[in-house]
Enzyme design. Structure first.
Site, PDB file in Angstrom:
ATOM      1  N   CYS A  13       0.837  -1.202   0.000  1.00 17.02           N
ATOM      2  CA  CYS A  13       0.000   0.000   0.000  1.00 17.02           C
ATOM      3  C   CYS A  13       0.876   1.259   0.000  1.00 17.02           C
ATOM      4  O   CYS A  13       1.998   1.248   0.486  1.00 17.02           O
ATOM      5  CB  CYS A  13      -0.954   0.048   1.177  1.00 17.02           C
ATOM      6  N   ARG A  30       6.071  -1.507  -4.125  1.00 14.36           N
ATOM      7  CA  ARG A  30       5.600  -2.114  -2.882  1.00 14.36           C
ATOM      8  C   ARG A  30       4.596  -3.240  -3.139  1.00 14.36           C
ATOM      9  O   ARG A  30       4.355  -4.061  -2.260  1.00 14.36           O
ATOM     10  CB  ARG A  30       4.929  -1.056  -1.998  1.00 14.36           C
ATOM     11  N   TRP A  56      -3.208  -2.851  -1.455  1.00 10.00           N
ATOM     12  CA  TRP A  56      -3.014  -4.298  -1.458  1.00 10.00           C
ATOM     13  C   TRP A  56      -4.121  -4.879  -0.594  1.00 10.00           C
ATOM     14  O   TRP A  56      -4.193  -4.606   0.600  1.00 10.00           O
ATOM     15  CB  TRP A  56      -1.638  -4.653  -0.897  1.00 10.00           C
ATOM     16  N   ASN A 111      -3.416   2.657   4.910  1.00  6.10           N
ATOM     17  CA  ASN A 111      -2.535   1.496   4.938  1.00  6.10           C
ATOM     18  C   ASN A 111      -2.709   0.806   6.286  1.00  6.10           C
ATOM     19  O   ASN A 111      -2.731   1.472   7.317  1.00  6.10           O
ATOM     20  CB  ASN A 111      -1.063   1.903   4.805  1.00  6.10           C
ATOM     21  N   GLY A 112      -2.792  -0.525   6.283  1.00  6.18           N
ATOM     22  CA  GLY A 112      -2.866  -1.232   7.557  1.00  6.18           C
ATOM     23  C   GLY A 112      -4.182  -1.942   7.749  1.00  6.18           C
ATOM     24  O   GLY A 112      -4.942  -2.191   6.807  1.00  6.18           O
ATOM     25  N   LYS A 151      12.621 -17.948  -3.735  1.00  3.07           N
ATOM     26  CA  LYS A 151      12.660 -17.134  -4.945  1.00  3.07           C
ATOM     27  C   LYS A 151      11.869 -17.786  -6.075  1.00  3.07           C
ATOM     28  O   LYS A 151      11.139 -17.132  -6.804  1.00  3.07           O
ATOM     29  CB  LYS A 151      14.107 -16.899  -5.392  1.00  3.07           C
ATOM     30  N   HIS A 174      13.985 -38.909   5.729  1.00  4.63           N
ATOM     31  CA  HIS A 174      12.953 -38.736   6.758  1.00  4.63           C
ATOM     32  C   HIS A 174      11.650 -38.156   6.189  1.00  4.63           C
ATOM     33  O   HIS A 174      10.862 -37.577   6.931  1.00  4.63           O
ATOM     34  CB  HIS A 174      13.486 -37.854   7.886  1.00  4.63           C
ATOM     35  N   GLU A 214       8.114 -17.583  -5.348  1.00  3.70           N
ATOM     36  CA  GLU A 214       7.613 -16.215  -5.341  1.00  3.70           C
ATOM     37  C   GLU A 214       7.260 -15.715  -6.734  1.00  3.70           C
ATOM     38  O   GLU A 214       6.221 -15.061  -6.907  1.00  3.70           O
ATOM     39  CB  GLU A 214       8.676 -15.266  -4.757  1.00  3.70           C
ATOM     40  N   LYS A 264       5.936  -5.629  -1.600  1.00  2.00           N
ATOM     41  CA  LYS A 264       7.349  -5.427  -1.298  1.00  2.00           C
ATOM     42  C   LYS A 264       7.578  -5.173   0.184  1.00  2.00           C
ATOM     43  O   LYS A 264       8.399  -5.816   0.819  1.00  2.00           O
ATOM     44  CB  LYS A 264       7.879  -4.245  -2.122  1.00  2.00           C
ATOM     45  N   GLU A 310      16.367 -20.084   0.578  1.00  7.05           N
ATOM     46  CA  GLU A 310      16.212 -18.847  -0.182  1.00  7.05           C
ATOM     47  C   GLU A 310      15.976 -19.131  -1.661  1.00  7.05           C
ATOM     48  O   GLU A 310      15.163 -18.464  -2.311  1.00  7.05           O
ATOM     49  CB  GLU A 310      17.450 -17.962   0.015  1.00  7.05           C
TER      50      GLU A 310
END
Length: 605
Positions: free
Chosen positions: A2, A27, A74, A99-100, A482, A501, A485, A600, A478
């Protein structure tokens, strides 16, 4: 996540609002809008497409104004549809962007409905508009100051009233908001970057502040209702770093900026000293008995890597936790524990809340590693390390990661030196390795053509497995993050020793298995794990050091990194994983810089 831009001026502010939203696109958002005050009425345009579509609507209507607010949303409460897009109105009198999250919105909604307010959206934001309208008695500033006392949650808001030209009111609790100062014009924004090219004179609102801007200046009242002064700083808000240049996407650009980002972060570092972390003479770091690292996402994986470094070099126990979990469990505070918060933006809601929670438990030793000097986290701590990755636009973080790792490696060395576990010879060797990193990363980037050949095969897959051991297990995590995402391929990472396992049940010829294989003490163990994959028909994609003696063969695809880099090897091995995710997403036609459902800067819980 946002974005807010508001302005009051004697000139047309619509281009400023739109350009501000463009600068905040990185963002992440799924709708956008603008509301302006013109001829004593509020006019609004909204879009569920990109800011470019909103700009096109504005151009067609030849919209101009001298007071207004704008927003990128968002979605949290309510689907990303036009009727839920901000700004939100109350009876055509009040407009708000937010925002929030308002946690008590259901209670407020019921109360306001009983007072004949009609709700037209599914958002929690609409209760703010109606609540402020219900309290309005000629002063928007006073109405907002009264309204925020009723709001529970984390938010940044900006409002205008059709009855008050040249005035915008904002408030923050948990989410960032800044005031930008000009001559005969003033601004509100959720990020100083939104005002780049318009003003560089910025005042940062503090927790609980309510601010009013108009043509003359600004006023601020703090959480206790007292008029407050906030320091005005000159902030470098140049947008040069936000230009794409010759690259196809910002993510690609930022991957290739990593040698520079690493070099900039190391610039001026001649030795290992607590002053690197703003700890004069090591008073805070000298008696550390344990370390707790709190972070989210990619930053969390940097913390997992640092655990190996700190425990190996400084011989100090380390715990790493996801920030959102830490604040909701019973923990045992210790005055000699160093709490390290890692965040790219310095505004990550869960990490910021974890910092405050640690403080509430009496944890006085808190250190922030962050990429934004003016962020809330950096302003709230004395111990800090500023990385110099530069502005990161792509939602999937890349260049921030190696700079975080460098900061954490320097912390490991500093704690080791203060504990007399770092001989001068070793310190010099580590510093040489650090200084050589930009060239070493550049050499790995030259492997891009080989990674592209892998990506063409990965693009046809729907699942992938990533394996690593020791220091490189977090790098496998990581790499999997990626890939999922931005390509939307389901990817998981495991310590290679865990194959038997459970994960081995997933391995078939249709499941590519990416293996991070540096020439370290665990290499032979890792080779055994790779054989387990081949025995089940799995296809291996191996990132190996030059001297690991792992050869390409049917079912085994090998890319060799130019050199083994010892404890700093994770910084090199993550680069081809970033490239693999990027090129796979490109081959699948994904929106690389703005992947679906993600933002973001995660400024809501």
């Amino acid at each position: 996540m946002c974005g807010i831009v508001g302005a009051a001026a004697t000139r047309d502010i619509v281009p400023i609002l739109v350009e501000g939203l463009r600068r905040l696109e990185y963002r992440g958002y799924d709708s956008c809008g603008v509301a302006v005050l013109k001829a004593d009425r509020l006019q609004r345009l909204r879009s569920v497409a990109r800011v470019a579509d909103l700009a096109s609507q504005i151009a067609k209507q030849r919209l101009t104004a001298r007071t207004g607010i704008s927003h990128t949303r968002w979605a949290t409460h309510g689907a990303p549809i036009t009727s839920n897009a901000h700004p939100i109105f109350s009876r055509g009198e009040i407009a708000v962007v937010h925002n929030g999250i308002i946690e008590n919105h259901e209670e407020l909604r019921a109360e306001l409905k009983a007072r004949a307010y009609v709700f037209e959206t599914q958002t929690d934001t609409e209760v703010i508009a109606h609540l402020v309208h219900s309290l309005y008695a000629g002063s928007l500033f006073d109405a907002v100051r009264r309204a925020v006392k009723r709001l529970n949650g984390a938010y940044a808001i900006a409002l205008v009233s059709r009855r008050e030209p040249h005035r915008v009111v904002g408030a923050r609790a948990g989410n960032p908001l800044v005031v930008g100062l000009g001559k005969g014009e003033n601004f509100l924004a959720s990020d100083a970057l939104a005002l780049a090219g318009t003003t560089d004179r910025i005042a940062y609102l503090e927790e609980g502040d309510v601010a009013q801007i108009d043509l003359e200046g600004f006023r601020i009242f703090d959480a206790q209702g007292r008029e407050a002064k906030r320091m005005v700083k000159t902030v470098q808000t140049s947008g040069v770093a936000a230009e794409l240049g010759p690259y196809r996407h910002f993510m690609q650009k930022e991957i290739f900026e990593q040698p520079r980002a690493v070099g900039d972060t190391l610039a001026g570092i001649e030795g290992i000293t607590p002053e690197l972390f703003k700890d004069a003479r090591g008073k805070a770091l000298r008696d550390v008995k344990s370390v707790l690292i709190l972070a989210c996402g990619t930053s969390y994986y940097s913390g997992l890597t640092a655990k190996y470094w700190i425990e190996s070099l400084a011989r100090i126990p380390v715990q790493v936790e996801v920030a959102s979990e830490y604040r909701y469990r019973d923990s045992v505070p210790d005055a000699k524990t160093l709490v390290v918060l890692v965040s790219q933006s310095g505004e990550t809601a869960d990490t910021l809340a974890a910092l405050k929670h640690a403080r509430s438990l009496g944890q006085k030793k808190t250190l922030v590693i962050c990429n934004v000097a003016s962020s809330a986290m950096m302003r709230e701590t004395r111990l800090k390390f500023l990385t110099h990755a530069g502005v990161e636009i792509g939602v999937a973080s890349t260049k921030a990661f190696p700079t975080q790792l460098i900061a954490l490696f320097l912390l490991a060395l500093t704690l080791a030196k203060l504990g007399r576990k770092l001989p001068a010879k070793e310190e010099r060797r580590h510093l040489r390795s650090l200084r050589h990193l930009p060239k070493a990363i550049a050499a790995v980037l030259a492997l891009e053509p080989q990674v592209i050949s892998w990506s063409e095969r990965f693009a046809k897959k729907e699942h992938a497995l990533f394996l690593g051991r020791g220091l490189h297990y977090p790098i496998a995590l990581e790499g999997a993050l990626k890939l999922k995402e931005i390509s939307y391929i389901h990817a998981e990472a495991y310590p290679a020793g865990e194959l038997k396992h459970g994960p081995l049940a997933l391995v078939t010829a249709a499941m590519p298995v990416v293996t991070v294989a540096p020439n370290d003490a665990l290499l032979e163990k890792l080779k055994s794990n790779m054989q387990e994959v081949r025995a089940r028909g799995g296809e291996l994609y191996v990132l190996a050091d030059a001297d690991t003696h792992i050869a390409s063969s049917p079912g085994v695809n090998v890319i060799r990194l130019p050199e083994h880099y010892g404890p700093l090897s994770p910084i090199l091995h993550v680069v081809p994983l970033q490239l693999l995710a990027y090129h796979t997403a490109l081959a699948r036609g994904s929106d690389v810089d703005k992947p679906r459902n993600l933002a973001k800067s995660v400024t809501v819980e």
